[in-house]
Structure formats: structure tokens, C-alpha cells
Design an enzyme around this catalytic site. Structure first.
Site, PDB file in Angstrom:
ATOM      1  N   CYS A  76       0.848  -1.199   0.000  1.00  0.00           N
ATOM      2  CA  CYS A  76       0.000   0.000   0.000  1.00  0.00           C
ATOM      3  C   CYS A  76       0.877   1.241   0.000  1.00  0.00           C
ATOM      4  O   CYS A  76       1.974   1.235   0.571  1.00  0.00           O
ATOM      5  CB  CYS A  76      -0.886   0.045   1.248  1.00  0.00           C
ATOM      6  SG  CYS A  76      -2.101  -1.263   1.396  1.00  0.00           S
ATOM      7  N   ASP A  77       0.390   2.297  -0.614  1.00  0.00           N
ATOM      8  CA  ASP A  77       1.104   3.563  -0.556  1.00  0.00           C
ATOM      9  C   ASP A  77       0.117   4.712  -0.734  1.00  0.00           C
ATOM     10  O   ASP A  77      -0.770   4.643  -1.598  1.00  0.00           O
ATOM     11  CB  ASP A  77       2.190   3.645  -1.623  1.00  0.00           C
ATOM     12  CG  ASP A  77       3.226   4.703  -1.270  1.00  0.00           C
ATOM     13  OD1 ASP A  77       4.221   4.347  -0.616  1.00  0.00           O
ATOM     14  OD2 ASP A  77       3.018   5.885  -1.609  1.00  0.00           O
ATOM     15  N   SER A  78       0.274   5.733   0.082  1.00  0.00           N
ATOM     16  CA  SER A  78      -0.646   6.872   0.046  1.00  0.00           C
ATOM     17  C   SER A  78       0.062   8.125  -0.456  1.00  0.00           C
ATOM     18  O   SER A  78       1.208   8.395  -0.096  1.00  0.00           O
ATOM     19  CB  SER A  78      -1.210   7.143   1.444  1.00  0.00           C
ATOM     20  OG  SER A  78      -1.927   6.023   1.927  1.00  0.00           O
TER      21      SER A  78
END
Length: 204
Positions: A76-78
Site C-alpha cells: 500500500c502507498d498513500s
């Protein structure tokens, strides 16, 4: 489809917030940090960048694990999109303060890329969760105190929803978990695409 409890989820992220979301949802994920150099990834927009980084994290971790048909790796990456700019983690306190001076009283769009890889099957599923974030019109003193706390230096967009920064977010449009770093409804959808019920990841 394997029987219940035959799967294990490996989180390719150092984020304690993501792990806490999973734990709260009954999923005891193993954490293996990818160690990838995020600076080498370039993209024209935050949406594309978030997914590219999530994919890179998951695939890097998966490539270094021994074969296990029940293992699923989640990356995941925001990234925050704000007025045409891409905001990842601020480089330093000065940049964090500058961002808040620009963001206060305005809105941004937080994109969180999710990429799921089956270690042995090779099956993959990915998507981006998108949430609109409306920031409060915070004072200079509040910005100074928040930056001094160190919290905004650790997170994309220089703010959190589940920490001190939560007081400076007036409202959101979308899944709050996505802003924290991982959308549980989106994870359920991605697992379903791979014929894995999310209930099979719940702890006994």
C-alpha cells in the site's frame, strides 16, 4: 479456494497505522518492509504514483519469500493530490509547515494504492482508494505546534486522521481507513477477485 485459515497476509509496509487497521479488523498480518527506494518511481499524477509504489512494494517483498501457496502480499502507498501537486512525505519540518500553510481551509484528494499478490499462484489484484479531505483553517500557532510534534514528517500529505492531525481535518468524503493508509472494503474486494474470502484471514 482453500479452506478457512489456510491463508496468511504479509504487509509490505512499515506503517504501524496500516497494521493497526488490519489488527482491529481481526487480521494478524506479518510485516516485511520492502526497503524499496520510492524516489526512483515517477508518475504524472498522485493516483498513478500511489498504485505504482504499492505494486513495487508488494512485488519486491514477494520476490524474496519462500514458496507458500497460502501467502498473500499486500503493498500500500498513500499520496496526496493538492492543487496539481503530488505530496508524499515532507522532506523536513520546513516543507511540512509550508504545505500546511497552503492546505489550511482547502481540500485535497488522498489516493492510496493497494496491490495484492499471491506468492505461488502469481495472481494479482490492485486498485486505488480515493478520499477527499477537507482541512480546517488552522492557525499559524497550530501549524507550528503540529510540525514540532514530528507527526507530519512521517506521513504522506503531512497529516494524519488517526493522530494529532485528526483535529485539523474538518471532514472527509470516502473511506476514513483509506486516509489512514488502508481501505478494508477495498481489500475485501481485491481478495474476492483472487477467490479469497476476507473471513479466511480472521484470527481464530
Amino acid at each position: 479456494m482453500q479452506s478457512d485459515n489456510a491463508y496468511r497476509l504479509i504487509l509490505a509496509s512499515a506503517s504501524p497505522a496500516r497494521r493497526a487497521l488490519l489488527t482491529g479488523a481481526g487480521i494478524d498480518a506479518e510485516v516485511i518492509v520492502s526497503g524499496v527506494d520510492e524516489s526512483v518511481v515517477e508518475a504524472e499524477d498522485a493516483y498513478t504514483l500511489s498504485l505504482a509504489l504499492a505494486r513495487m512494494k508488494a512485488r519486491t517483498v514477494a520476490a524474496n519469500l519462500p514458496a507458500d501457496p497460502g501467502a498473500l502480499v499486500l503493498g500500500c502507498d498513500s499520496v496526496l493530490a493538492f492543487e496539481g501537486e503530488i505530496f508524499g512525505k515532507p522532506a523536513d519540518a520546513q516543507e511540512a509547515a509550508q504545505r500546511w500553510l497552503a492546505m489550511r481551509g482547502k481540500s485535497g484528494v488522498l489516493h492510496t494504492g493497494h496491490h495484492l499478490t499471491g506468492l505461488v499462484s502469481g495472481r494479482q489484484a490492485e486498485a486505488v482508494g480515493t478520499t477527499v479531505v477537507h482541512f480546517a483553517d488552522v492557525t499559524d500557532a497550530e501549524i507550528e505546534a503540529y510540525v514540532a510534534s514530528g507527526e507530519p514528517l512521517q506521513v504522506a500529505g503531512a497529516f494524519t486522521l488517526d493522530g494529532r492531525g485528526g483535529a485539523f481535518v474538518e471532514r472527509i468524503e470516502g473511506d476514513p481507513g483509506n486516509v489512514i493508509g488502508l481501505s478494508l472494503p477495498l481489500l475485501r474486494t481485491l481478495l474476492a477477485e483472487m477467490d479469497v474470502p476476507i473471513t479466511s484471514l480472521w484470527r481464530n
